[in-house]
Motif scaffolding. Sequence first.
Motif, PDB file in Angstrom:
ATOM      1  N   GLN A  56      11.832   3.989  -9.330  1.00 13.67           N
ATOM      2  CA  GLN A  56      10.695   3.675  -8.469  1.00 13.67           C
ATOM      3  C   GLN A  56      11.014   2.438  -7.638  1.00 13.67           C
ATOM      4  O   GLN A  56      11.503   1.440  -8.158  1.00 13.67           O
ATOM      5  CB  GLN A  56       9.457   3.437  -9.335  1.00 13.67           C
ATOM      6  N   ARG A  57      10.730   2.516  -6.342  1.00 20.53           N
ATOM      7  CA  ARG A  57      11.084   1.425  -5.441  1.00 20.53           C
ATOM      8  C   ARG A  57       9.948   0.453  -5.176  1.00 20.53           C
ATOM      9  O   ARG A  57      10.190  -0.657  -4.707  1.00 20.53           O
ATOM     10  CB  ARG A  57      11.598   1.997  -4.123  1.00 20.53           C
ATOM     11  N   LEU A  58       8.711   0.870  -5.421  1.00 18.90           N
ATOM     12  CA  LEU A  58       7.566  -0.033  -5.272  1.00 18.90           C
ATOM     13  C   LEU A  58       6.849  -0.113  -6.608  1.00 18.90           C
ATOM     14  O   LEU A  58       6.485   0.921  -7.176  1.00 18.90           O
ATOM     15  CB  LEU A  58       6.572   0.498  -4.230  1.00 18.90           C
ATOM     16  N   ALA A 115       1.058   3.064  -5.611  1.00 19.22           N
ATOM     17  CA  ALA A 115       2.134   2.688  -4.688  1.00 19.22           C
ATOM     18  C   ALA A 115       1.562   2.418  -3.297  1.00 19.22           C
ATOM     19  O   ALA A 115       1.927   1.432  -2.645  1.00 19.22           O
ATOM     20  CB  ALA A 115       3.191   3.780  -4.627  1.00 19.22           C
ATOM     21  N   HIS A 118      -0.301  -1.032  -1.929  1.00 20.29           N
ATOM     22  CA  HIS A 118       0.339  -2.194  -1.305  1.00 20.29           C
ATOM     23  C   HIS A 118      -0.145  -2.374   0.131  1.00 20.29           C
ATOM     24  O   HIS A 118      -0.043  -3.480   0.678  1.00 20.29           O
ATOM     25  CB  HIS A 118       1.866  -2.044  -1.327  1.00 20.29           C
ATOM     26  N   VAL A 152       9.859   6.392  -1.781  1.00 15.03           N
ATOM     27  CA  VAL A 152       9.332   5.439  -2.761  1.00 15.03           C
ATOM     28  C   VAL A 152       9.697   5.821  -4.198  1.00 15.03           C
ATOM     29  O   VAL A 152       9.812   4.968  -5.058  1.00 15.03           O
ATOM     30  CB  VAL A 152       7.793   5.304  -2.601  1.00 15.03           C
ATOM     31  N   ARG A 153       9.895   7.137  -4.428  1.00 13.19           N
ATOM     32  CA  ARG A 153      10.252   7.654  -5.757  1.00 13.19           C
ATOM     33  C   ARG A 153       9.181   7.339  -6.797  1.00 13.19           C
ATOM     34  O   ARG A 153       9.443   6.720  -7.825  1.00 13.19           O
ATOM     35  CB  ARG A 153      11.607   7.124  -6.203  1.00 13.19           C
ATOM     36  N   VAL A 154       7.986   7.790  -6.510  1.00 13.23           N
ATOM     37  CA  VAL A 154       6.857   7.565  -7.414  1.00 13.23           C
ATOM     38  C   VAL A 154       7.081   8.362  -8.698  1.00 13.23           C
ATOM     39  O   VAL A 154       7.345   9.558  -8.642  1.00 13.23           O
ATOM     40  CB  VAL A 154       5.530   7.988  -6.738  1.00 13.23           C
ATOM     41  N   ILE A 198       6.859  10.367   1.700  1.00 13.36           N
ATOM     42  CA  ILE A 198       6.619   9.070   1.059  1.00 13.36           C
ATOM     43  C   ILE A 198       7.249   9.059  -0.327  1.00 13.36           C
ATOM     44  O   ILE A 198       7.950   8.115  -0.704  1.00 13.36           O
ATOM     45  CB  ILE A 198       5.106   8.768   0.992  1.00 13.36           C
ATOM     46  N   ASN A 199       7.026  10.122  -1.101  1.00 13.30           N
ATOM     47  CA  ASN A 199       7.577  10.180  -2.449  1.00 13.30           C
ATOM     48  C   ASN A 199       9.106  10.183  -2.434  1.00 13.30           C
ATOM     49  O   ASN A 199       9.740   9.576  -3.294  1.00 13.30           O
ATOM     50  CB  ASN A 199       7.055  11.399  -3.197  1.00 13.30           C
TER      51      ASN A 199
END
Length: 187
Positions: free
Chosen positions: A2-4, A30, A33, A158-160, A154-155
Amino acid sequence: MQRLPPAEPGAEEKAFRAREGTVSPNIQLALAHAPEVAQKQLELLRAFSAGMSLRDKEAAILHIAVLTDNSYCWGFHVRPGIRAGLSEAEIRGILAGDHSMFPQRDRDLLDFVGATVAQTTTDQQWARMAEGRSHEEIVKLIFLVGFYCMLGKINAVVRVPLDPGQGETDGESWSPLVRAMVEEAAL
């Protein structure tokens, strides 16, 4: 990875989740932010979802998730798909790209969704999908496709991570909660 990291949801999101008796999903944490963006995307989602057939909506979302390789949306929407009346065979069919078990009206919808994702919608696909649907329903469906394609992008960046209890995309290792819901729906 996960990036965020998860962010604190806004007041409106907290109030909505309290009324619903749910918690904010990881994707919403996510997006939190950017609080105004998070709030506005929820408003948009609620606007085009209002009055939409839950079965159509969930079948379309699951199909979009497969087409955009979005494991987060797939996992998040298996349970709502079951609650909306999709059978295990239909969900597995969406995952496999085989819509033969669906009634023709649903196949037309899924065909249209796929073509819309690919930006190759023909007049024939439009006509078949539009039969018996109002212009409002059509606009909402197009927004649904665009919205979930956006969430897929987005996923991808961001890799949620999946929320607890979400099903995996392989269809075989669905979480125990999803498995129980599939079995319960079959009763």
